[in-house]
Scaffold this motif. Structure first.
Motif, PDB file in Angstrom:
ATOM      1  N   ALA A 182       0.842  -1.199   0.000  1.00 38.86           N
ATOM      2  CA  ALA A 182       0.000   0.000   0.000  1.00 38.86           C
ATOM      3  C   ALA A 182       0.875   1.246   0.000  1.00 38.86           C
ATOM      4  O   ALA A 182       2.039   1.219   0.422  1.00 38.86           O
ATOM      5  CB  ALA A 182      -0.914  -0.003   1.222  1.00 38.86           C
ATOM      6  N   PRO A 185       0.720   6.477   4.113  1.00 36.49           N
ATOM      7  CA  PRO A 185      -0.399   7.362   4.471  1.00 36.49           C
ATOM      8  C   PRO A 185      -0.086   8.809   4.092  1.00 36.49           C
ATOM      9  O   PRO A 185       1.061   9.249   4.161  1.00 36.49           O
ATOM     10  CB  PRO A 185      -0.506   7.201   5.992  1.00 36.49           C
ATOM     11  CG  PRO A 185       0.116   5.867   6.273  1.00 36.49           C
ATOM     12  CD  PRO A 185       1.223   5.718   5.271  1.00 36.49           C
ATOM     13  N   ARG A 191      -2.416  16.518   2.778  1.00 38.31           N
ATOM     14  CA  ARG A 191      -3.885  16.517   2.722  1.00 38.31           C
ATOM     15  C   ARG A 191      -4.444  17.928   2.521  1.00 38.31           C
ATOM     16  O   ARG A 191      -5.466  18.123   1.861  1.00 38.31           O
ATOM     17  CB  ARG A 191      -4.457  15.919   4.010  1.00 38.31           C
ATOM     18  CG  ARG A 191      -4.413  14.404   4.059  1.00 38.31           C
ATOM     19  CD  ARG A 191      -4.996  13.863   5.345  1.00 38.31           C
ATOM     20  NE  ARG A 191      -5.007  12.406   5.345  1.00 38.31           N
ATOM     21  CZ  ARG A 191      -5.985  11.653   4.833  1.00 38.31           C
ATOM     22  NH1 ARG A 191      -7.064  12.244   4.318  1.00 38.31           N
ATOM     23  NH2 ARG A 191      -5.931  10.347   4.849  1.00 38.31           N
ATOM     24  N   ILE A 199      -8.015  12.671  -2.534  1.00 39.86           N
ATOM     25  CA  ILE A 199      -7.621  11.823  -1.397  1.00 39.86           C
ATOM     26  C   ILE A 199      -8.291  10.458  -1.496  1.00 39.86           C
ATOM     27  O   ILE A 199      -7.650   9.414  -1.304  1.00 39.86           O
ATOM     28  CB  ILE A 199      -7.984  12.511  -0.063  1.00 39.86           C
ATOM     29  CG1 ILE A 199      -7.125  13.767   0.137  1.00 39.86           C
ATOM     30  CG2 ILE A 199      -7.780  11.542   1.112  1.00 39.86           C
ATOM     31  CD1 ILE A 199      -7.520  14.596   1.344  1.00 39.86           C
ATOM     32  N   ALA A 200      -9.588  10.453  -1.816  1.00 40.36           N
ATOM     33  CA  ALA A 200     -10.323   9.190  -1.933  1.00 40.36           C
ATOM     34  C   ALA A 200      -9.767   8.346  -3.064  1.00 40.36           C
ATOM     35  O   ALA A 200      -9.632   7.114  -2.936  1.00 40.36           O
ATOM     36  CB  ALA A 200     -11.806   9.483  -2.168  1.00 40.36           C
ATOM     37  N   TYR A 202      -6.682   8.382  -4.226  1.00 39.34           N
ATOM     38  CA  TYR A 202      -5.379   7.890  -3.764  1.00 39.34           C
ATOM     39  C   TYR A 202      -5.555   6.667  -2.875  1.00 39.34           C
ATOM     40  O   TYR A 202      -4.849   5.667  -3.023  1.00 39.34           O
ATOM     41  CB  TYR A 202      -4.661   9.006  -3.005  1.00 39.34           C
ATOM     42  CG  TYR A 202      -3.338   8.607  -2.392  1.00 39.34           C
ATOM     43  CD1 TYR A 202      -2.168   8.649  -3.137  1.00 39.34           C
ATOM     44  CD2 TYR A 202      -3.260   8.202  -1.056  1.00 39.34           C
ATOM     45  CE1 TYR A 202      -0.943   8.290  -2.576  1.00 39.34           C
ATOM     46  CE2 TYR A 202      -2.051   7.841  -0.489  1.00 39.34           C
ATOM     47  CZ  TYR A 202      -0.891   7.892  -1.255  1.00 39.34           C
ATOM     48  OH  TYR A 202       0.302   7.528  -0.685  1.00 39.34           O
ATOM     49  N   GLU A 203      -6.510   6.714  -1.962  1.00 39.01           N
ATOM     50  CA  GLU A 203      -6.716   5.613  -1.024  1.00 39.01           C
ATOM     51  C   GLU A 203      -7.280   4.374  -1.718  1.00 39.01           C
ATOM     52  O   GLU A 203      -6.926   3.244  -1.377  1.00 39.01           O
ATOM     53  CB  GLU A 203      -7.614   6.075   0.114  1.00 39.01           C
ATOM     54  CG  GLU A 203      -6.923   7.117   1.010  1.00 39.01           C
ATOM     55  CD  GLU A 203      -7.830   7.699   2.073  1.00 39.01           C
ATOM     56  OE1 GLU A 203      -9.071   7.521   1.971  1.00 39.01           O
ATOM     57  OE2 GLU A 203      -7.301   8.350   3.012  1.00 39.01           O
ATOM     58  N   ARG A 204      -8.165   4.572  -2.706  1.00 41.07           N
ATOM     59  CA  ARG A 204      -8.686   3.439  -3.468  1.00 41.07           C
ATOM     60  C   ARG A 204      -7.579   2.767  -4.273  1.00 41.07           C
ATOM     61  O   ARG A 204      -7.470   1.535  -4.321  1.00 41.07           O
ATOM     62  CB  ARG A 204      -9.798   3.897  -4.416  1.00 41.07           C
ATOM     63  CG  ARG A 204     -11.117   4.245  -3.750  1.00 41.07           C
ATOM     64  CD  ARG A 204     -12.250   4.287  -4.777  1.00 41.07           C
ATOM     65  NE  ARG A 204     -11.972   5.200  -5.872  1.00 41.07           N
ATOM     66  CZ  ARG A 204     -12.294   6.492  -5.861  1.00 41.07           C
ATOM     67  NH1 ARG A 204     -12.891   7.027  -4.798  1.00 41.07           N
ATOM     68  NH2 ARG A 204     -12.023   7.260  -6.907  1.00 41.07           N
ATOM     69  N   SER A 206      -4.395   2.880  -3.633  1.00 40.28           N
ATOM     70  CA  SER A 206      -3.478   2.257  -2.680  1.00 40.28           C
ATOM     71  C   SER A 206      -3.951   0.857  -2.296  1.00 40.28           C
ATOM     72  O   SER A 206      -3.167  -0.104  -2.274  1.00 40.28           O
ATOM     73  CB  SER A 206      -3.353   3.125  -1.424  1.00 40.28           C
ATOM     74  OG  SER A 206      -2.567   2.490  -0.445  1.00 40.28           O
ATOM     75  N   GLN A 207      -5.231   0.736  -2.021  1.00 42.25           N
ATOM     76  CA  GLN A 207      -5.787  -0.570  -1.649  1.00 42.25           C
ATOM     77  C   GLN A 207      -5.692  -1.556  -2.809  1.00 42.25           C
ATOM     78  O   GLN A 207      -5.360  -2.729  -2.618  1.00 42.25           O
ATOM     79  CB  GLN A 207      -7.242  -0.423  -1.215  1.00 42.25           C
ATOM     80  CG  GLN A 207      -7.876  -1.741  -0.752  1.00 42.25           C
ATOM     81  CD  GLN A 207      -9.315  -1.554  -0.309  1.00 42.25           C
ATOM     82  OE1 GLN A 207      -9.897  -0.487  -0.498  1.00 42.25           O
ATOM     83  NE2 GLN A 207      -9.892  -2.573   0.283  1.00 42.25           N
TER      84      GLN A 207
END
Length: 221
Positions: A182, A185, A191, A199-200, A202-204, A206-207
């Motif tokens: 991943a 953070p 941020r 941001i959302a 990036y996190e999707r 990453s997963q």
């Protein structure tokens, strides 16, 4: 005892130089794909530049030539590739190249390595060496010419995943695309510069990357 090893390394050099002339044929218009060859194949995730920020002192002290000379002694095969590239420093404040990348420039009929001073200056010698190897492999695997695909950004991510499977982890920067890992953070400072949608995303992403197997081809990713 070293005969087979020397012959194998020499074979790799021959293969690359044959490919290099084929790549120059591409720049002259022979077998060019529909992809815009002026686009840089840039490493790192979309906020990797925010994870590594150099100080003013680091930026002033950074000397690309010193790293290229060290690379010549430690990685002679890859250095032989890198020395044929025109080095172009990003002057857009990171808008064109926030990290480092390679591209085929059809106007100048040359291959270029575009680099960002602030980003490179924030990394150790070992990681800069890994970045040089990474960019060389983009050319060896023809990611900027015959194997270039659209959309460009997705192709760039897939190519990074394939290449980073071949480079030791301690030679790769944080924020890059590494299959099975991943992203780091996002810091509070980063941020504040990003909208919620980014941001959302990036996190999707990453997963998704954390669930991928390593050592697959660009086309597979």
């Amino acid at each position: 005892m070293n005969g087979p090893v020397v012959q194998k390394e020499y074979s790799w050099v021959i293969i690359f130089h044959v490919k290099r002339w084929a790549l120059y044929d591409d720049l002259h218009g022979k077998g060019m794909s529909k992809t815009d060859k002026s686009k840089a194949t840039v490493g790192g995730s979309e906020v990797s530049q925010s994870l590594n920020v150099a100080t003013e002192e680091q930026m002033k002290a950074f000397n690309l030539e010193n790293h290229l000379i060290q690379f010549m002694f430690s990685e002679p095969f890859y250095a032989n590739i890198l020395r044929h590239l025109t080095k172009v420093e990003d002057t857009t404040g990171g808008k064109f190249c926030p990290t480092v990348g390679v591209r085929a420039n059809p106007e100048r009929l040359s291959f270029e390595m575009v680099w960002n001073r602030e980003w490179l200056a924030s990394h150790s010698n070992n990681i800069i060496k890994g970045l040089f190897i990474h960019e060389c492999l983009h050319l060896v695997f023809e990611h900027t010419t015959k194997r270039a695909m659209e959309p460009h950004q997705v192709h760039n991510w897939a190519a990074d995943l394939a290449i980073n499977s071949m480079i030791p982890r301690d030679m790769l920067p944080d924020g890059g695309f590494i299959a099975g890992e991943a992203f780091k953070p996002i810091s509070q400072a980063a941020r504040q510069k990003m909208d919620p949608e980014r941001i959302a995303r990036y996190e999707r992403l990453s997963q998704f990357v954390s669930q991928l197997p390593s050592h697959k081809s660009t086309e597979w990713y």
